[in-house]
Design a protein around this motif. Structure first.
Motif, PDB file in Angstrom:
ATOM      1  N   PHE A 128       0.858  -1.191   0.000  1.00  0.00           N
ATOM      2  CA  PHE A 128       0.000   0.000   0.000  1.00  0.00           C
ATOM      3  C   PHE A 128       0.892   1.239   0.000  1.00  0.00           C
ATOM      4  O   PHE A 128       1.680   1.425   0.921  1.00  0.00           O
ATOM      5  N   PHE A 180       0.855   5.023   0.500  1.00  0.00           N
ATOM      6  CA  PHE A 180      -0.029   6.072   1.034  1.00  0.00           C
ATOM      7  C   PHE A 180       0.178   7.385   0.287  1.00  0.00           C
ATOM      8  O   PHE A 180       1.271   7.661  -0.222  1.00  0.00           O
ATOM      9  N   SER A 217       0.474  10.345   1.397  1.00  0.00           N
ATOM     10  CA  SER A 217       1.515  11.202   1.980  1.00  0.00           C
ATOM     11  C   SER A 217       2.868  10.488   2.055  1.00  0.00           C
ATOM     12  O   SER A 217       3.837  11.068   2.507  1.00  0.00           O
ATOM     13  N   ALA A 247       3.592   8.374   4.176  1.00  0.00           N
ATOM     14  CA  ALA A 247       3.513   7.795   5.538  1.00  0.00           C
ATOM     15  C   ALA A 247       4.861   7.276   6.011  1.00  0.00           C
ATOM     16  O   ALA A 247       4.962   6.190   6.573  1.00  0.00           O
ATOM     17  N   LEU A 248       5.908   8.061   5.773  1.00  0.00           N
ATOM     18  CA  LEU A 248       7.248   7.648   6.212  1.00  0.00           C
ATOM     19  C   LEU A 248       7.374   7.863   7.710  1.00  0.00           C
ATOM     20  O   LEU A 248       6.791   8.805   8.254  1.00  0.00           O
ATOM     21  N   TYR A 249       8.159   7.010   8.364  1.00  0.00           N
ATOM     22  CA  TYR A 249       8.327   7.138   9.811  1.00  0.00           C
ATOM     23  C   TYR A 249       9.354   8.239  10.082  1.00  0.00           C
ATOM     24  O   TYR A 249      10.545   8.073   9.812  1.00  0.00           O
ATOM     25  N   ASP A 250       8.861   9.350  10.624  1.00  0.00           N
ATOM     26  CA  ASP A 250       9.707  10.539  10.840  1.00  0.00           C
ATOM     27  C   ASP A 250      10.900  10.261  11.746  1.00  0.00           C
ATOM     28  O   ASP A 250      11.953  10.866  11.596  1.00  0.00           O
ATOM     29  N   SER A 251      10.677   9.397  12.726  1.00  0.00           N
ATOM     30  CA  SER A 251      11.716   9.177  13.735  1.00  0.00           C
ATOM     31  C   SER A 251      12.803   8.213  13.258  1.00  0.00           C
ATOM     32  O   SER A 251      13.748   7.943  13.990  1.00  0.00           O
ATOM     33  N   MET A 252      12.671   7.716  12.047  1.00  0.00           N
ATOM     34  CA  MET A 252      13.656   6.741  11.538  1.00  0.00           C
ATOM     35  C   MET A 252      14.335   7.292  10.288  1.00  0.00           C
ATOM     36  O   MET A 252      13.742   8.083   9.550  1.00  0.00           O
ATOM     37  N   PHE A 274      12.331  -1.603   8.643  1.00  0.00           N
ATOM     38  CA  PHE A 274      11.226  -1.828   9.590  1.00  0.00           C
ATOM     39  C   PHE A 274      10.284  -2.957   9.153  1.00  0.00           C
ATOM     40  O   PHE A 274      10.062  -3.910   9.920  1.00  0.00           O
ATOM     41  N   ARG A 321       9.765   1.235   0.257  1.00  0.00           N
ATOM     42  CA  ARG A 321       9.429   0.543   1.505  1.00  0.00           C
ATOM     43  C   ARG A 321       8.332  -0.493   1.275  1.00  0.00           C
ATOM     44  O   ARG A 321       8.342  -1.565   1.880  1.00  0.00           O
ATOM     45  N   ASP A 345      -2.392   5.050  -3.488  1.00  0.00           N
ATOM     46  CA  ASP A 345      -3.359   6.096  -3.137  1.00  0.00           C
ATOM     47  C   ASP A 345      -2.806   7.443  -3.611  1.00  0.00           C
ATOM     48  O   ASP A 345      -1.940   8.026  -2.962  1.00  0.00           O
ATOM     49  N   LYS A 395      14.656   2.260  23.892  1.00  0.00           N
ATOM     50  CA  LYS A 395      14.719   3.587  23.247  1.00  0.00           C
ATOM     51  C   LYS A 395      13.732   4.553  23.922  1.00  0.00           C
ATOM     52  O   LYS A 395      14.077   5.690  24.246  1.00  0.00           O
ATOM     53  N   MET A 425       1.438  10.856  14.244  1.00  0.00           N
ATOM     54  CA  MET A 425       1.637   9.642  13.438  1.00  0.00           C
ATOM     55  C   MET A 425       0.312   9.155  12.858  1.00  0.00           C
ATOM     56  O   MET A 425       0.269   8.631  11.747  1.00  0.00           O
ATOM     57  N   THR A 462      -0.591  11.511   9.875  1.00  0.00           N
ATOM     58  CA  THR A 462       0.235  11.284   8.680  1.00  0.00           C
ATOM     59  C   THR A 462       0.216   9.819   8.230  1.00  0.00           C
ATOM     60  O   THR A 462       1.061   9.403   7.438  1.00  0.00           O
ATOM     61  N   GLU A 463      -0.722   9.078   8.735  1.00  0.00           N
ATOM     62  CA  GLU A 463      -0.980   7.681   8.337  1.00  0.00           C
ATOM     63  C   GLU A 463       0.188   6.737   8.642  1.00  0.00           C
ATOM     64  O   GLU A 463       0.278   5.662   8.072  1.00  0.00           O
ATOM     65  N   GLN A 464       1.089   7.153   9.537  1.00  0.00           N
ATOM     66  CA  GLN A 464       2.230   6.290   9.860  1.00  0.00           C
ATOM     67  C   GLN A 464       1.784   5.037  10.613  1.00  0.00           C
ATOM     68  O   GLN A 464       2.366   3.966  10.445  1.00  0.00           O
ATOM     69  N   ALA A 475       0.416   2.750   8.106  1.00  0.00           N
ATOM     70  CA  ALA A 475       1.516   2.162   7.333  1.00  0.00           C
ATOM     71  C   ALA A 475       2.175   1.025   8.102  1.00  0.00           C
ATOM     72  O   ALA A 475       2.555   0.012   7.518  1.00  0.00           O
ATOM     73  N   VAL A 483      -0.109  -1.983   7.849  1.00  0.00           N
ATOM     74  CA  VAL A 483      -0.073  -2.583   6.516  1.00  0.00           C
ATOM     75  C   VAL A 483       1.227  -3.348   6.289  1.00  0.00           C
ATOM     76  O   VAL A 483       1.250  -4.365   5.611  1.00  0.00           O
TER      77      VAL A 483
END
Lengths: 262, 276
Positions: free
Chosen positions: A105, A107, A109, A111-116, A124, A174, A186, B61, B138, B141-143, B146, B149
């Motif tokens: 899927f 997304f 946006s 939907a990337l993980y900001d903290s990584m 991940f 990803r 999407d 963490k 999160m 922003t659909e994290q 994600a 999924v």
């Protein structure tokens, strides 16, 4: 507005398809309501193997809800959903998760993980789904995935340092790292300049050729639809109102259908 | 009125409440729906926390982010509270010629009540709002979608680790807050008199009993759990949109602070009953 269902004769004939195809997704009479808003009234849809199905429709007509129903992010109120020929309502939780792992899927946006970092974003899903991968194998898969989308140089960056197009590509990388058999996009080109949008559309085609994926692409971008679609459906008032190939729909004399292709 | 509690990775819980136009009924119902929803998340937390696979790396963490990053703030606050409490109390005790009781009074106040409660309130403001805002962001922003999924269990990875880290870290932070509070008190005493550090702490430990320390440490575990749980719950169930992020952070702090006082009140009653 009522539009008669129009199914062209060559609906099932894709640009680069084999004559007989297996149906990988089938939705029957899917309904979904949020509060008083009946978003999906009666959706019937089929996605064939190695086919690119583009879904068009006005904003708020439930296009994203439709594909979220497929991956289980939204639970339909009623209707039947078949994935790879299996009725999802009869599957146990583990079996359903196993089937859904074959679906990627992308997304809107990213939907990337900001903290990584970029590398961690890609690692991940691998760590969660296939915990047995060693460091070397992880590196190999991450590198390959980034090469596929032309982002090799961004491996140690953070998502916040990437441009809109790069973020989309990273989101795609990803998703692809798990080698899905079905890809759900999407609005993959929304918010991008025409050149980058075209690059993403070409990337979708390249991915399909390389991994033989079947795809559902939600988009408002006519160029993206033209480039990628084997078949197009238009959603209106919660139902699949129109279905056909790009050429058939684009040459339609119906002003409402024509408005999507201006 | 139909309320849907969106629980990612699980089926959606739907509650239907009648009398749609009755405002009182609606507010009343929403309160119970919130209680039901929070209870549901609490039960799911206990279910997930004991079910493998365990997210040790993320727990460490989060413990670092929640614990270590709050250490300076809580230690400084503890020091100031100890200092101020001593300076404010001294004149009153001096009137009764009971200045020698100052270390004992300050120690019991800090260890039993002020250290845990003030630390918990600061923790709620910093960590509770942080968890709420982070998870809500999160969500927007659909994290979280994600993660689901991609085959992860976002509840376990995001929710459980944060709640557990908050539960484990607050008692440790309270030990620091108490220690720095007593040091602050020592500094305040030495502004007017001279007492050696050794003598001051000897007086403190003579006045403190086991029943002062243990109940207060036990209640900090509950404070930490409540703060982590409410912050994570508010973020995880926030509405989509940037407004939802602000609301989640805000309501996490308000509700967590309120819960700290409620738990404190219950803890005091239980301790009092047990000691009688």
């Amino acid at each position: 507005m009522h539009i008669d269902l129009m199914i062209s004769e060559d609906t099932q004939t894709a640009k680069n398809s084999s004559p007989v195809r297996t149906c990988v997704i089938e939705m029957r009479n899917i309904k979904k309501t949020f509060g008083k808003n009946e978003v999906l009234k009666n959706i019937n849809l089929v996605l064939n193997e190695q086919e690119n199905l583009v879904v068009l429709g006005k904003s708020g007509t439930g296009k994203s809800v439709l594909i979220k129903c497929i991956v289980g992010l939204v639970v339909p109120d009623s209707g039947e959903l078949f994935l790879f020929g299996q009725d999802t309502s009869t599957l146990r939780k583990n079996a359903l998760e196993e089937v859904r792992r074959k679906i990627g899927f992308l997304f809107q946006s990213g939907a990337l993980y900001d903290s990584m970092s970029v590398r961690e974003n890609l690692e991940f899903p691998l760590r969660r789904q296939s915990g047995e991968y060693g460091r070397e194998k992880l590196n190999e898969l991450v590198t390959e995935s980034l090469q596929n989308v032309g982002l090799s140089e961004a491996i140690d960056k953070n998502p916040s340092e990437l441009s809109g197009g790069m973020r989309k590509r990273l989101g795609l990388a990803r998703t692809l790292i798990l080698k899905p058999e079905i890809m759900l996009y999407d609005e993959p080109t929304t918010g991008l300049d025409p050149i980058t949008a075209r690059e993403i559309s070409n990337l979708i085609l390249d991915i399909q050729k390389k991994y033989n994926t079947s795809s559902i692409i939600i988009t408002h971008d006519v160029q993206c639809a033209k480039l990628t679609a084997n078949r197009i459906i238009v959603i209106n008032e919660g139902v699949c109102a129109v279905e056909g190939t790009f050429d058939v729909l684009a040459s339609s004399e119906d002003p409402w259908i024509g408005s999507f292709f201006e | 009125m139909k309320v849907e509690i969106e629980d990612k990775n699980e089926s959606v819980v739907t509650i239907t409440v009648n009398k749609e136009n009755d405002v009182k009924t609606t507010v009343f119902s929403l309160f119970f729906i919130e209680v039901y929803s929070l209870s549901y998340f609490t039960l799911r937390f206990f279910k997930e926390v004991f079910t493998p696979p365990y997210e040790f790396k993320e727990l460490i963490k989060q413990s670092f982010l929640i614990g270590y990053k709050s250490l300076a703030l809580i230690s400084i606050t503890g020091f100031i509270i100890g200092l101020v409490l001593t300076i404010q109390s001294r004149p009153t005790l001096a009137k009764f010629g009971a200045v020698s009781w100052l270390p004992a009074m300050v120690a019991v106040s800090i260890v039993r009540e002020i250290g845990p409660v003030i630390s918990a309130l600061i923790f709620a403001g910093k960590v509770g709002s942080g968890i709420g805002a982070e998870l809500a962001s999160m969500n927007v922003t659909e994290q979280i979608d994600a993660m689901q999924v991609s085959g992860a269990n976002p509840f376990k990875y995001l929710f459980v680790t944060r709640v557990l880290a908050a539960t484990l870290m607050l008692p440790i932070l309270v030990v620091f807050a108490d220690t720095f509070g007593l040091l602050g008190s020592y500094v305040a005493v030495n502004l007017k008199d001279y007492v050696s550090l050794h003598l001051y702490f000897s007086l403190i430990f003579q006045s403190l009993e086991f029943k002062d320390i243990v109940p207060s440490m036990i209640k900090t575990v509950f404070f930490g759990f409540a703060i982590g749980l409410i912050g994570a719950y508010k973020g995880y169930t926030s509405n989509k949109g940037t407004e939802g992020v602000g609301k989640a952070a805000n309501s996490a702090v308000v509700l967590a602070s309120l819960m700290v006082f409620i738990i404190d009140m219950i803890a005091v009653q239980i301790t009092s009953l047990l000691q009688d």
